[in-house]
Design a protein around this motif. Sequence first.
Motif, PDB file in Angstrom:
ATOM      1  N   SER A  95      16.098  34.526  77.612  1.00 16.25           N
ATOM      2  CA  SER A  95      16.753  33.716  76.585  1.00 16.25           C
ATOM      3  C   SER A  95      17.088  32.319  77.111  1.00 16.25           C
ATOM      4  O   SER A  95      17.081  32.071  78.324  1.00 16.25           O
ATOM      5  CB  SER A  95      18.038  34.399  76.114  1.00 16.25           C
ATOM      6  N   VAL A  96      17.384  31.440  76.182  1.00 14.22           N
ATOM      7  CA  VAL A  96      17.805  30.091  76.543  1.00 14.22           C
ATOM      8  C   VAL A  96      19.029  30.153  77.460  1.00 14.22           C
ATOM      9  O   VAL A  96      19.081  29.484  78.495  1.00 14.22           O
ATOM     10  CB  VAL A  96      18.119  29.286  75.258  1.00 14.22           C
ATOM     11  N   GLU A  98      20.082  32.584  79.434  1.00 12.98           N
ATOM     12  CA  GLU A  98      19.730  33.129  80.754  1.00 12.98           C
ATOM     13  C   GLU A  98      19.047  32.073  81.611  1.00 12.98           C
ATOM     14  O   GLU A  98      19.291  31.985  82.820  1.00 12.98           O
ATOM     15  CB  GLU A  98      18.834  34.351  80.595  1.00 12.98           C
ATOM     16  N   ASN A  99      18.196  31.265  81.004  1.00 12.94           N
ATOM     17  CA  ASN A  99      17.533  30.196  81.747  1.00 12.94           C
ATOM     18  C   ASN A  99      18.522  29.147  82.215  1.00 12.94           C
ATOM     19  O   ASN A  99      18.461  28.682  83.354  1.00 12.94           O
ATOM     20  CB  ASN A  99      16.450  29.547  80.879  1.00 12.94           C
ATOM     21  N   VAL A 100      19.444  28.772  81.353  1.00 14.64           N
ATOM     22  CA  VAL A 100      20.405  27.722  81.705  1.00 14.64           C
ATOM     23  C   VAL A 100      21.346  28.194  82.812  1.00 14.64           C
ATOM     24  O   VAL A 100      21.707  27.425  83.713  1.00 14.64           O
ATOM     25  CB  VAL A 100      21.189  27.279  80.457  1.00 14.64           C
ATOM     26  N   LEU A 101      21.714  29.462  82.792  1.00 11.21           N
ATOM     27  CA  LEU A 101      22.620  30.006  83.810  1.00 11.21           C
ATOM     28  C   LEU A 101      22.028  29.941  85.215  1.00 11.21           C
ATOM     29  O   LEU A 101      22.778  29.968  86.203  1.00 11.21           O
ATOM     30  CB  LEU A 101      22.988  31.450  83.469  1.00 11.21           C
ATOM     31  N   VAL A 102      20.719  29.849  85.317  1.00  7.39           N
ATOM     32  CA  VAL A 102      20.081  29.718  86.636  1.00  7.39           C
ATOM     33  C   VAL A 102      20.647  28.508  87.384  1.00  7.39           C
ATOM     34  O   VAL A 102      20.733  28.505  88.612  1.00  7.39           O
ATOM     35  CB  VAL A 102      18.547  29.618  86.485  1.00  7.39           C
ATOM     36  N   GLY A 103      21.058  27.498  86.639  1.00  5.04           N
ATOM     37  CA  GLY A 103      21.633  26.311  87.261  1.00  5.04           C
ATOM     38  C   GLY A 103      22.934  26.570  88.001  1.00  5.04           C
ATOM     39  O   GLY A 103      23.378  25.742  88.801  1.00  5.04           O
ATOM     40  N   ARG A 104      23.548  27.717  87.768  1.00  4.89           N
ATOM     41  CA  ARG A 104      24.805  28.055  88.440  1.00  4.89           C
ATOM     42  C   ARG A 104      24.588  28.814  89.752  1.00  4.89           C
ATOM     43  O   ARG A 104      25.557  29.054  90.494  1.00  4.89           O
ATOM     44  CB  ARG A 104      25.683  28.923  87.520  1.00  4.89           C
ATOM     45  N   LEU A 105      23.363  29.203  90.054  1.00  2.00           N
ATOM     46  CA  LEU A 105      23.115  30.046  91.226  1.00  2.00           C
ATOM     47  C   LEU A 105      23.485  29.357  92.540  1.00  2.00           C
ATOM     48  O   LEU A 105      23.846  30.023  93.507  1.00  2.00           O
ATOM     49  CB  LEU A 105      21.648  30.489  91.267  1.00  2.00           C
ATOM     50  N   GLY A 106      23.412  28.034  92.565  1.00  2.00           N
ATOM     51  CA  GLY A 106      23.772  27.306  93.784  1.00  2.00           C
ATOM     52  C   GLY A 106      25.231  27.435  94.160  1.00  2.00           C
ATOM     53  O   GLY A 106      25.624  27.127  95.289  1.00  2.00           O
ATOM     54  N   ALA A 143      12.784  31.723  75.466  1.00  2.00           N
ATOM     55  CA  ALA A 143      12.204  30.420  75.790  1.00  2.00           C
ATOM     56  C   ALA A 143      10.788  30.265  75.249  1.00  2.00           C
ATOM     57  O   ALA A 143      10.390  29.154  74.876  1.00  2.00           O
ATOM     58  CB  ALA A 143      12.219  30.205  77.302  1.00  2.00           C
ATOM     59  N   ASP A 144      10.027  31.360  75.187  1.00  2.00           N
ATOM     60  CA  ASP A 144       8.649  31.239  74.711  1.00  2.00           C
ATOM     61  C   ASP A 144       8.554  31.022  73.204  1.00  2.00           C
ATOM     62  O   ASP A 144       7.466  30.828  72.663  1.00  2.00           O
ATOM     63  CB  ASP A 144       7.809  32.449  75.140  1.00  2.00           C
ATOM     64  N   GLN A 145       9.688  31.011  72.518  1.00  2.00           N
ATOM     65  CA  GLN A 145       9.700  30.748  71.080  1.00  2.00           C
ATOM     66  C   GLN A 145      10.107  29.313  70.754  1.00  2.00           C
ATOM     67  O   GLN A 145      10.240  28.949  69.584  1.00  2.00           O
ATOM     68  CB  GLN A 145      10.652  31.736  70.383  1.00  2.00           C
ATOM     69  N   LEU A 146      10.284  28.495  71.774  1.00  2.00           N
ATOM     70  CA  LEU A 146      10.711  27.115  71.592  1.00  2.00           C
ATOM     71  C   LEU A 146       9.525  26.161  71.608  1.00  2.00           C
ATOM     72  O   LEU A 146       8.462  26.459  72.174  1.00  2.00           O
ATOM     73  CB  LEU A 146      11.678  26.722  72.709  1.00  2.00           C
TER      74      LEU A 146
END
Length: 243
Positions: A95-96, A98-106, A143-146
């Motif tokens: 999902s959108v 889930e993708n954006v949350l990747v930015g918090r992994l640091g 994301a593949d629906q955007l």
Amino acid sequence: MIKLENVSVLYNKKILAVDNISLNIGKGEFVGIIGLSGSGKSSLLKTINFLVKPSNGNIYIDDTDIAPLRDRELRRIRREIGFIFQDYNLVERSSVLENVLVGRLGYKSSLKSFFGLFDDEDYKVAIDALKQVGLEEKIFVRADQLSGGQKQRVAIAKTLCQRPKIVLADEPVSSLDLSSAQTVMDYFKVINEKRKITIMINLHDVSLAKKYCSRIVALKSGKIFFDREAGDLDDQQLQKLYQ
């Protein structure tokens, strides 16, 4: 904020992608990098983020020489440098949000990063980032629906989740139609002006560079061909660049 001293990048010990470049980028600048394909634009940005290690020279971020930094220190510096790719770099089936949350992994420990464990603050930051790029209504869409433009806005939101001081964008609008490209560039302009984030962006469209960037650095054969305020460019300079 960014300082390069005599930086060169050599691939396979024979291909000189960046040739002895020295460059200073101040806090809050919006700098466009232009030039022919193969001129060293991508290599320059990847070197600043240490995705590619320079063969020679020094790179400073906020007066810190990043070359001798070890993994934890380098990770901390990279957390402050967002990198946006041409191909969006999203997990298409996620999902959108889930993708954006990747930015918090640091900001997470290795264990939490591995399991993707996020807290309420992470979700708050992610949703705020999506609001900043006008996609809060797409939060649970895959994301593949955007569209391509929407995907790149998700990539921007993911980068904003890092709360970076610097954003490096490598041809982020080259695969988009003009209308979508301008929409994405509008969001870059907003985060530059409102959040005072320093932006360096590679662009193949010179008209977009002149419209949105305050300063333009042109590369040719791995060297700086000119470094000008956007309003000072003329057709003769550009013709020589693209010959």
